[in-house]
Design an enzyme around this catalytic site. Structure first.
Site, PDB file in Angstrom:
ATOM      1  N   GLY A 440       0.835  -1.185   0.000  1.00 57.20           N
ATOM      2  CA  GLY A 440       0.000   0.000   0.000  1.00 57.20           C
ATOM      3  C   GLY A 440       0.866   1.229   0.000  1.00 57.20           C
ATOM      4  N   GLY A 441       0.262   2.379   0.292  1.00 61.41           N
ATOM      5  CA  GLY A 441       1.011   3.624   0.239  1.00 61.41           C
ATOM      6  C   GLY A 441       2.028   3.768   1.342  1.00 61.41           C
ATOM      7  CG  MET A 442       1.298   5.150   4.656  1.00 63.80           C
ATOM      8  SD  MET A 442       0.451   5.679   6.166  1.00 63.80           S
ATOM      9  CE  MET A 442      -0.242   7.227   5.613  1.00 63.80           C
ATOM     10  CB  VAL A 445       2.131  -7.146   3.773  1.00 62.94           C
ATOM     11  CG1 VAL A 445       1.943  -8.376   4.663  1.00 62.94           C
ATOM     12  CG2 VAL A 445       1.469  -5.936   4.416  1.00 62.94           C
ATOM     13  CE  LYS A 460       0.687  -2.235   8.568  1.00 67.31           C
ATOM     14  NZ  LYS A 460      -0.535  -2.108   9.381  1.00 67.31           N
ATOM     15  CG  ASP A 555     -11.158   2.217   8.435  1.00 66.22           C
ATOM     16  OD1 ASP A 555     -12.166   2.539   7.773  1.00 66.22           O
ATOM     17  OD2 ASP A 555     -10.022   2.115   7.942  1.00 66.22           O
TER      18      ASP A 555
END
Length: 698
Positions: A440-442, A445, A460, A555
């Site tokens: 992902g953006g940050m 994994v 991660k 979330d």
């Protein structure tokens, strides 16, 4: 609104009877499924301890004096039945069970609580008939064997401290605590009351000793069925006001108190205090609820009317709110290439594009921040065998991969994550990077192999060097919070996080390796009703464990729910969760979460949402699982939010005619814009789902 609340109160007796019937049906389902311990636990949850004990005994099908002859698994059920019955008027049956199980000490303790001290003494001296534990002799004064008569004799003779010691030896903590308090030692008395499971008395003594923290801790442990619950609630409000304290456990404890409204003038004062406490913690909706309950009981009270009007006027800021949302909408759509599904992190700069474009998982699934990248584990974990030893060039990312992944994938990894994170590298001298599961953006994994424990896990890795200092600080704070919150939770329906570390400038988090797919990958259309309900029940169990630990996820969405190959659902990504004892990582007035799934109250008060917000998100997920579409949808954030604030969700039946009315009712109740009208807890929701009767072949 006021008429609705009145009707709700008028139907309370009917709901109570209906709730008992629902529990009984759920108990029968557990018994039919061969899970009697869960059936008993469900009854005990509603303080029906005697029913719980008898349910287990009926399942065992043998007389109380024969349970000692059962095999160990069934003996455990008998011990559990005895523990439940010991809390009730059926305590003599509990004594018989403990004796038959060879546990004279537990039997004696029950007799002591019943007041049969002579019988308890005989049991301690002679032991049980079936080879129980060695008999105990209590020596408290000069080596003399003592009993309650000795304690009373010492007490009458003015030797209260010695008498208290005898009571402690006899495990009669209530009397011991009483004497210590009379002796002017409230802290010692409080500890004794805690030992005797007397939270109200313990709280009172802790407060008397000046320990408000432990006092509050014990006040919120007073059961709602206790005759002094309302006194405890009133006292808790007073202490919380002094401490300026408001957390999830306190709100949960006070929920019945608030729902029932004040009964007298003392409670009227407590409700006024509570309203001010809610306002202090930026929870105006809760403050208005407390004030409205006051007016239900004391209609026309001038002070309450005036305060409620002030609060309502202060929270009427539609123009400012719309301007604020519009500003976020503009930033949201200003060249970042995001859709309404992406997490909104206010105040953060645009994320840099990754080399080669954004990473996607199977079938174009977007891999967001964190553990949802595991959604492609089942497709990628077996893509290649782990390298026995990576070649030096591959380990540093300067040559094509020898690990069986394509050259382009390895080059992308080296470009994004840096040379030390090439496949085959050993991270922190412990974790070998075997394959990449997603990005992902940050974070990236990996599937990794723990060389110390010799088992596979997921790693991660936080790509902190890609962002500026401000973004690194906020991202790292979320990273640490995710681990801290997860350590409070140990449940089969919550993904396990193990450890956090730093390797060559990269933060990493080790976690449970999951094989399966993200729920979002399963939602190409509606799911079979039976499977949908089964997954929702698992989601309820995982979230209930989180809520009971004081953690609100905030979330919940399909990308944060993983379904293993064994159809076990796991709740993931607590990165923006709210804990009772942590500062919020999102500023007041900001919006965070995922717009399509967030509750309406998250839009105007993200930092103050309660567990009801998670229940709303569960409702959106349920709607999507059953109908195959979202209840509210739009490509742009602003119109989507306005739909959520102003429109009602359509009945599930309009999308899927075979949906049972009771299931439709459950999901629409979850989507109620008024958080108070949703289910009180995930446990209550689970009970409602268990009562749904599905059509054949659903």
């Amino acid at each position: 609104m006021e008429r609705d609340r009145g009707q709700s109160r008028g139907g309370a007796g009917g709901r109570e009877r209906s709730g008992k019937q629902e529990v009984d049906r759920a108990v029968q389902q557990h018994l039919a499924a061969g899970t009697p311990a869960e059936a008993a636990a469900l009854l005990a949850q509603y303080a029906r301890y005697e029913d719980a004990g008898h349910t287990l005994l009926q399942h065992l099908g043998v007389p109380a004096d024969q349970v000692g002859d059962l095999d160990e698994p069934r003996r455990k059920l008998a011990r559990l039945a005895a523990s439940y019955l010991a809390k009730t008027a059926a305590a003599p049956l509990a004594v018989q069970l403990f004796v038959s199980l060879g546990d004279p000490v537990r039997a004696a303790e029950v007799l002591e609580r019943m007041g049969d001290l002579l019988g308890a003494q005989k049991l301690r001296q002679h032991g049980a008939r079936r080879g129980g534990r060695a008999p105990q002799t209590v020596n408290a004064v000069g080596g003399e064997a003592v009993n309650r008569d000795k304690a009373l004799q010492l007490e009458r003779g003015g030797q209260r401290e010695l008498a208290a010691q005898v009571y402690v030896a006899l495990k009669q903590y209530a009397d011991a605590g009483r004497l210590m308090r009379e002796l002017g030692k409230p802290a010692a008395a409080a500890q004794l009351y805690v030992e005797g499971n007397l939270p109200y008395e313990a709280a009172f003594c802790y407060l008397e000793a000046g320990d408000t923290g432990k006092g509050m801790e014990n006040l919120v442990r007073v059961p709602r069925g206790d005759a002094r619950y309302r006194q405890a609630a009133r006292l808790a409000v007073q202490v919380a006001t002094q401490l300026k304290l408001l957390n999830f456990q306190l709100e949960y404890f006070l929920s019945d108190f608030v729902r029932q409204g004040p009964e007298d003038e003392k409670e009227r004062a407590a409700f006024l205090q509570l309203a001010e406490l809610y306002l202090l913690h930026d929870a105006p909706d809760s403050a208005k609820e407390a004030l409205r309950r006051l007016l239900d009981r004391f209609p026309g009270d001038a002070e309450t009317v005036a305060r409620l009007q002030q609060v309502e006027q202060s929270t009427r800021r539609p123009s400012a709110l719309l301007r604020h949302i519009g500003e976020q909408d503009s930033a949201f759509l200003s060249g970042r290439g995001r859709g309404a599904d992406d997490e909104i992190l206010p105040g953060l700069p645009a994320l840099p594009d990754l080399p080669g474009g954004p990473m996607v998982g199977t079938a174009g699934t977007r891999l967001g921040v964190g553990a949802q990248a595991l959604a492609t584990a089942s497709q990628r974990a077996a893509a290649a065998p782990a390298p026995a030893a990576a070649a030096p060039a591959a380990a540093h990312g300067s040559a094509p991969s020898q690990a069986g992944h394509g050259d382009a994938a390895t080059r992308d990894l080296g470009a994004v994550a840096g040379a030390p994170l090439a496949l085959g590298a050993i991270v922190a001298g412990r974790y070998r990077l075997d394959s990449r599961l997603g990005q992902g953006g940050m974070a990236v994994v990996f599937k990794a192999f723990d060389l110390e424990l010799e088992e596979s896990l997921a790693l991660k890795v936080f790509l902190g060097e890609q962002f500026d200092a401000a973004m690194q600080a906020q991202s790292l704070a979320r990273f640490k919070q995710e681990l801290k919150l997860n350590r409070q939770l140990a449940h089969p329906n919550i993904v396990r996080l193990y450890d956090i570390g730093l390797y060559q400038g990269h933060r990493y988090l080790s976690m449970e390796l999951l094989v399966g797919s993200g729920l979002d990958e399963l939602l190409g259309g509606p799911l079979p009703l039976e499977r949908a309900i089964g997954l929702l029940l698992q989601l309820c169990r995982g979230l209930q464990a989180a809520h009971e630990a004081g953690v609100i996820h905030r979330d919940i969405k399909p990308q944060n729910l993983f379904v293993t190959q064994d159809d076990v659902l796991k709740v993931m990504d607590f990165g923006i969760a709210k804990a009772a004892d942590t500062n919020n990582l999102t500023r007041t007035g900001m919006i965070a979460g995922t717009p399509r799934y967030m509750a309406p109250e998250q839009i105007t008060g993200f930092s103050t949402v309660t567990a009801a917000a998670d229940l709303y998100s569960v409702g959106v997920v349920a709607y999507q699982m059953i109908a195959g579409v979202l209840p509210f949808d739009h490509e742009e954030m602003m119109p989507l939010i306005m739909k959520k604030l102003n429109e009602q969700a359509a009945s599930l039946v309009t999308h899927r005619p075979e949906v049972p009315p009771e299931l439709d009712s459950v999901v629409l109740r979850l989507l109620d814009k008024d958080a108070r009208q949703r289910f009180a807890s995930c446990s209550e929701l689970a009970l409602a789902l268990q009562q749904v009767r599905l059509p054949r072949g659903a």
